[in-house]
Enzyme design. Sequence first.
Site, PDB file in Angstrom:
ATOM      1  N   PRO A   1      -6.020  -0.885  -7.354  1.00 18.42           N
ATOM      2  CA  PRO A   1      -6.944  -0.322  -6.365  1.00 18.42           C
ATOM      3  C   PRO A   1      -8.311   0.020  -6.962  1.00 18.42           C
ATOM      4  CG  PRO A   1      -5.033   1.131  -6.688  1.00 18.42           C
ATOM      5  CD  PRO A   1      -4.802  -0.086  -7.508  1.00 18.42           C
TER       6      PRO A   1
ATOM      7  N   GLU B   1       2.713   4.285 -11.546  1.00 15.37           N
ATOM      8  CA  GLU B   1       1.424   4.969 -11.377  1.00 15.37           C
ATOM      9  C   GLU B   1       0.263   4.102 -11.831  1.00 15.37           C
ATOM     10  OE1 GLU B   1       1.304   8.282  -9.967  1.00 15.37           O
ATOM     11  OE2 GLU B   1       3.237   7.388  -9.515  1.00 15.37           O
TER      12      GLU B   1
ATOM     13  N   ARG C   1      -5.483 -21.577   0.699  1.00 15.66           N
ATOM     14  CA  ARG C   1      -5.906 -22.288   1.915  1.00 15.66           C
ATOM     15  C   ARG C   1      -7.306 -22.888   1.796  1.00 15.66           C
ATOM     16  NH1 ARG C   1      -8.833 -19.465   5.367  1.00 15.66           N
ATOM     17  NH2 ARG C   1      -8.052 -20.333   7.311  1.00 15.66           N
TER      18      ARG C   1
ATOM     19  N   ASP D   1     -13.857 -22.659   8.829  1.00 14.60           N
ATOM     20  CA  ASP D   1     -15.299 -22.573   8.691  1.00 14.60           C
ATOM     21  C   ASP D   1     -15.908 -21.243   9.100  1.00 14.60           C
ATOM     22  OD1 ASP D   1     -16.706 -25.851   9.148  1.00 14.60           O
ATOM     23  OD2 ASP D   1     -16.330 -24.600   7.406  1.00 14.60           O
TER      24      ASP D   1
HETATM   25  N1  ADE Z   1      -2.072  -2.003  -6.252  1.00 18.34           N
HETATM   26  C1  ADE Z   1      -1.859  -0.919  -5.487  1.00 18.34           C
HETATM   27  N2  ADE Z   1      -2.757  -0.857  -4.488  1.00 18.34           N
HETATM   28  C2  ADE Z   1      -3.578  -1.936  -4.634  1.00 18.34           C
HETATM   29  C3  ADE Z   1      -4.702  -2.419  -3.928  1.00 18.34           C
HETATM   30  N3  ADE Z   1      -5.202  -1.790  -2.867  1.00 18.34           N
HETATM   31  N4  ADE Z   1      -5.294  -3.549  -4.367  1.00 18.34           N
HETATM   32  C4  ADE Z   1      -4.819  -4.174  -5.454  1.00 18.34           C
HETATM   33  N5  ADE Z   1      -3.762  -3.776  -6.162  1.00 18.34           N
HETATM   34  C5  ADE Z   1      -3.138  -2.658  -5.763  1.00 18.34           C
END
Ligand code: ADE
Length: 269
Positions: free
Chosen positions: A89, A116, A154, A169
Site C-alpha cells: 500500500p 504486517e 489484456r 481504447d
Molecule cells: N497489500 C496490501 N494492500 C495493498 C494495496 N492496496 N496495494 C498493493 N499491495 C497491497
Amino acid sequence: MRMDVFTLLPEVMETYLHTSILGRAQTAGLLDVKLHNIRDYTTDRHRTTDDEPFGGGGGMVMKPEPIFAAVETILGSGLGEVPVILLTPQGRLFSQKVAMELSQLPRLALICGRYEGVDERIRQYLATDELSIGDYVLTGGEIPALTVIDAVARLIPGVLGDSEAMNKDSHTKGLLEHPHYTRPSNFRGWEVPEVLLSGDHGRIDAWRHQQSLKRTIIRRPDLLREAHLSEHDQAIIAKMIEDKEVRLEDEEKKKEKVKSKKWKMENGK
Ligand code: ADE
C-alpha cells in the site's frame, strides 16, 4: 510475456490465472505466469516465513531470507535486468498508464507481501519498484498482483479478441467508457437510446464519444485534466455545459430511480 509471482498463497491465484482470457492467453503462449511459493525457499524445520518485529509492537514481518532466495533462484542471471515489483500500500499508485508501461516489458517479477509487511531490506535491496492498487490496506499482495497481471495482460497484442480490443481504447485515452446496451431493446419498458438502433455508425460513434466525455466530466473530472482533449472535444464539453446537460445528469438519475420504483410497485416486487 513472462511473469514470476512470489507468494505464500499460490493456490489462491491459480484458478483466476487459468480461467477465461488469462487462461487462453497462457495456452496461446502470449503470457506465461509462474507462481512460486516463498515457503519452498525456507531452510528451517518449521519452514518459517515470518517473525516478530525488532523493537516490538504487534504483528509479524515477512523474513528476508526466503524471499531473497526465491527471487534470486528464479531470476538467476536476469537479476538486475528484470523489474522486481513489490506490492504494497506504500507503493506508487497503479494505473492504466503504468499497465501500459509494464506491458512493453518481456518479463517482470511480483512479490506479494502478507502479515504486517515485509522486512525493509526487501524493499531496499531486492525490489526495483513498489506498486499500490489503491489507498486501502488488504490482507496481502495476492489480489493486487492479480490486478496488475490482469490489467497488463489484456494490453499484450493478441490477448483480447478483435471486438474486445476496440473497447480497450476508450480507457486508454483517459476517458470513461460510454454506456453499453444489448438485447432486448425494451426491458421492463426501459428503452435503449434510439441512436443505437439506427444503424448509422457515424451517429453512433458521435453519440458514444459524447457520452464518454459526459460521464467523465460528471464522475471523474480529475481524469479530464490529464486527458488530451481535441478542440472538437472541448467544444462538445462547452456545449454540454451551456445546454445544462451535465447538470441534468442528477435529474436523470432521480428519474431512473423513480422508474425503477414504479416498475417494482406495478409488479409487486
Ligand atoms: N497489500 C496490501 N494492500 C495493498 C494495496 N492496496 N496495494 C498493493 N499491495 C497491497
